[in-house]
Write a protein that holds these residues in place. Structure first.
Motif, PDB file in Angstrom:
ATOM      1  N   MET A 106     -18.939  -6.457  47.323  1.00 29.17           N
ATOM      2  CA  MET A 106     -18.139  -7.215  46.369  1.00 29.17           C
ATOM      3  C   MET A 106     -16.973  -6.403  45.805  1.00 29.17           C
ATOM      4  N   GLY A 107     -16.901  -5.136  46.162  1.00 29.60           N
ATOM      5  CA  GLY A 107     -15.815  -4.303  45.669  1.00 29.60           C
ATOM      6  C   GLY A 107     -16.070  -3.739  44.285  1.00 29.60           C
ATOM      7  N   GLU A 108     -17.299  -3.805  43.838  1.00 31.83           N
ATOM      8  CA  GLU A 108     -17.669  -3.257  42.545  1.00 31.83           C
ATOM      9  C   GLU A 108     -18.356  -1.919  42.755  1.00 31.83           C
ATOM     10  N   SER A 109     -18.337  -1.081  41.749  1.00 29.65           N
ATOM     11  CA  SER A 109     -18.995   0.223  41.850  1.00 29.65           C
ATOM     12  C   SER A 109     -20.477   0.054  41.583  1.00 29.65           C
ATOM     13  N   PRO A 110     -21.306   0.614  42.438  1.00 29.90           N
ATOM     14  CA  PRO A 110     -22.734   0.611  42.146  1.00 29.90           C
ATOM     15  C   PRO A 110     -22.998   1.448  40.888  1.00 29.90           C
ATOM     16  N   ILE A 111     -24.047   1.150  40.196  1.00 31.86           N
ATOM     17  CA  ILE A 111     -24.343   1.822  38.932  1.00 31.86           C
ATOM     18  C   ILE A 111     -24.678   3.287  39.146  1.00 31.86           C
ATOM     19  N   GLU A 112     -25.399   3.637  40.230  1.00 35.82           N
ATOM     20  CA  GLU A 112     -25.842   5.003  40.451  1.00 35.82           C
ATOM     21  C   GLU A 112     -24.904   5.820  41.331  1.00 35.82           C
ATOM     22  N   THR A 113     -23.619   5.578  41.304  1.00 31.46           N
ATOM     23  CA  THR A 113     -22.719   6.336  42.168  1.00 31.46           C
ATOM     24  C   THR A 113     -22.063   7.470  41.410  1.00 31.46           C
ATOM     25  N   ALA A 114     -21.648   8.486  42.163  1.00 31.54           N
ATOM     26  CA  ALA A 114     -20.925   9.604  41.571  1.00 31.54           C
ATOM     27  C   ALA A 114     -19.491   9.162  41.302  1.00 31.54           C
ATOM     28  N   PRO A 115     -18.789   9.813  40.361  1.00 27.44           N
ATOM     29  CA  PRO A 115     -17.406   9.434  40.095  1.00 27.44           C
ATOM     30  C   PRO A 115     -16.547   9.636  41.339  1.00 27.44           C
ATOM     31  N   ALA A 116     -15.619   8.727  41.547  1.00 28.26           N
ATOM     32  CA  ALA A 116     -14.754   8.795  42.727  1.00 28.26           C
ATOM     33  C   ALA A 116     -13.772   9.951  42.592  1.00 28.26           C
ATOM     34  N   ALA A 117     -13.482  10.582  43.725  1.00 27.09           N
ATOM     35  CA  ALA A 117     -12.521  11.679  43.730  1.00 27.09           C
ATOM     36  C   ALA A 117     -11.121  11.117  43.551  1.00 27.09           C
ATOM     37  N   THR A 118     -10.279  11.855  42.870  1.00 25.73           N
ATOM     38  CA  THR A 118      -8.923  11.388  42.636  1.00 25.73           C
ATOM     39  C   THR A 118      -8.056  11.726  43.820  1.00 25.73           C
ATOM     40  N   GLY A 119      -7.045  10.893  44.036  1.00 25.52           N
ATOM     41  CA  GLY A 119      -6.089  11.163  45.092  1.00 25.52           C
ATOM     42  C   GLY A 119      -6.532  10.701  46.460  1.00 25.52           C
ATOM     43  N   THR A 120      -7.588   9.883  46.572  1.00 29.20           N
ATOM     44  CA  THR A 120      -8.016   9.392  47.880  1.00 29.20           C
ATOM     45  C   THR A 120      -7.623   7.933  48.017  1.00 29.20           C
ATOM     46  N   THR A 121      -7.378   7.522  49.225  1.00 28.17           N
ATOM     47  CA  THR A 121      -7.063   6.128  49.504  1.00 28.17           C
ATOM     48  C   THR A 121      -7.991   5.631  50.590  1.00 28.17           C
ATOM     49  N   ALA A 122      -8.185   4.345  50.630  1.00 23.04           N
ATOM     50  CA  ALA A 122      -9.039   3.747  51.655  1.00 23.04           C
ATOM     51  C   ALA A 122      -8.341   3.851  53.003  1.00 23.04           C
ATOM     52  N   PRO A 123      -9.082   4.047  54.091  1.00 25.50           N
ATOM     53  CA  PRO A 123      -8.464   4.164  55.400  1.00 25.50           C
ATOM     54  C   PRO A 123      -7.621   2.950  55.774  1.00 25.50           C
ATOM     55  N   ALA A 124      -8.092   1.729  55.447  1.00 26.53           N
ATOM     56  CA  ALA A 124      -7.325   0.544  55.801  1.00 26.53           C
ATOM     57  C   ALA A 124      -6.009   0.505  55.040  1.00 26.53           C
ATOM     58  N   ALA A 125      -6.030   0.922  53.760  1.00 25.46           N
ATOM     59  CA  ALA A 125      -4.802   0.925  52.982  1.00 25.46           C
ATOM     60  C   ALA A 125      -3.841   1.971  53.529  1.00 25.46           C
ATOM     61  N   ALA A 126      -4.369   3.102  53.948  1.00 26.80           N
ATOM     62  CA  ALA A 126      -3.511   4.147  54.506  1.00 26.80           C
ATOM     63  C   ALA A 126      -2.887   3.688  55.816  1.00 26.80           C
ATOM     64  N   ALA A 127      -3.584   2.869  56.553  1.00 24.42           N
ATOM     65  CA  ALA A 127      -3.048   2.382  57.817  1.00 24.42           C
ATOM     66  C   ALA A 127      -2.046   1.257  57.603  1.00 24.42           C
ATOM     67  N   GLY A 128      -1.934   0.741  56.384  1.00 27.97           N
ATOM     68  CA  GLY A 128      -0.975  -0.307  56.083  1.00 27.97           C
ATOM     69  C   GLY A 128      -1.408  -1.687  56.558  1.00 27.97           C
ATOM     70  N   LEU A 129      -2.708  -1.957  56.624  1.00 26.33           N
ATOM     71  CA  LEU A 129      -3.196  -3.254  57.072  1.00 26.33           C
ATOM     72  C   LEU A 129      -3.224  -4.232  55.908  1.00 26.33           C
ATOM     73  N   SER A 130      -2.822  -5.459  56.171  1.00 33.52           N
ATOM     74  CA  SER A 130      -2.902  -6.493  55.149  1.00 33.52           C
ATOM     75  C   SER A 130      -4.336  -7.002  55.060  1.00 33.52           C
ATOM     76  N   ASP A 131      -4.615  -7.771  54.021  1.00 31.72           N
ATOM     77  CA  ASP A 131      -5.956  -8.339  53.865  1.00 31.72           C
ATOM     78  C   ASP A 131      -6.300  -9.243  55.043  1.00 31.72           C
ATOM     79  N   GLN A 132      -5.320 -10.007  55.521  1.00 29.32           N
ATOM     80  CA  GLN A 132      -5.565 -10.902  56.650  1.00 29.32           C
ATOM     81  C   GLN A 132      -5.864 -10.104  57.921  1.00 29.32           C
ATOM     82  N   SER A 133      -5.152  -8.998  58.123  1.00 32.85           N
ATOM     83  CA  SER A 133      -5.389  -8.162  59.304  1.00 32.85           C
ATOM     84  C   SER A 133      -6.767  -7.525  59.242  1.00 32.85           C
ATOM     85  N   ARG A 134      -7.144  -7.057  58.059  1.00 30.98           N
ATOM     86  CA  ARG A 134      -8.484  -6.468  57.910  1.00 30.98           C
ATOM     87  C   ARG A 134      -9.573  -7.490  58.172  1.00 30.98           C
TER      88      ARG A 134
END
Length: 191
Positions: A106-134
């Motif tokens: 659902m795109g929500e953070s699970p309750i028991e997860t570690a804090p996300a590292a700063t400065g990272t991007t999702a691979p699909a976003a880095a590849a420049g894919l649109s939502d429809q392409s994904r």
């Protein structure tokens, strides 16, 4: 006398049942939960009603399998999902997807997860894919991976069946060895 004993033991020996197991699994598929239900012999459960419950047993919804035994369900809340389908003749498929996995879908953070590292991007976003392409890429991958999942499950069940038959063969071999030794002793004592 020995022939009568062997015949009697052969009649009492349990024969291997040619039963089939229910195979079922669920996995993330984009923003949906995809699953499959069928039997280990390769027959998939077509047009089967799949009811979806939370961990407490409250009904969250329902869906149906397609002709290949696959189903899709879109989660509405990040709770544990229990998928249940009655295949008849005492066969019930029940599969769980834990709340942490549903939250990730659902795109929500699970309750028991570690804090996300700063400065990272999702691979699909880095590849420049649109939502429809994904979404199209995810659909194509699902379609291509379905036969592979079915083959892996069938291979796993086949390996288990071969192990059972091998074990039965060893048991019969040990009984045969025991009868051979008993016969040799009987021949040796009568000579």
């Amino acid at each position: 006398m020995i022939r009568a004993c062997v015949l009697f033991l052969a009649l009492l020996a349990p024969l291997p049942a040619l039963a089939h197991n229910v195979i079922s699994s669920v996995f993330p598929s984009g923003s949906d939960i995809e699953g499959e239900v069928g039997f280990s012999n390769g027959d998939m459960a077509a047009d089967l009603l799949i009811e979806v419950f939370d961990a407490a047993g409250a009904k969250l919804g329902e869906t149906r399998t397609d002709a290949d035994g696959f189903f899709l369900f879109t989660p509405a809340s990040p709770v544990t999902h229990v998928f249940r389908g009655d295949l008849g003749a005492g066969h019930v498929a029940e599969i769980r997807m834990e709340a942490a996995e549903v939250a990730q879908i659902m795109g929500e953070s699970p309750i028991e997860t570690a804090p996300a590292a700063t400065g990272t991007t999702a691979p699909a976003a880095a590849a420049g894919l649109s939502d429809q392409s994904r979404a199209e890429l995810a659909r194509m991958l699902r379609t291509e991976l379905r036969p592979l999942r079915q083959e892996l499950t069938a291979f796993k069940n086949k390996s288990d069946f071969q192990s059972i038959l091998g074990g039965i063969g060893y048991i019969f071999g040990l009984f045969g060895l025991g009868f051979y030794i008993a016969a040799r002793r009987k021949i040796g004592s009568s000579a």
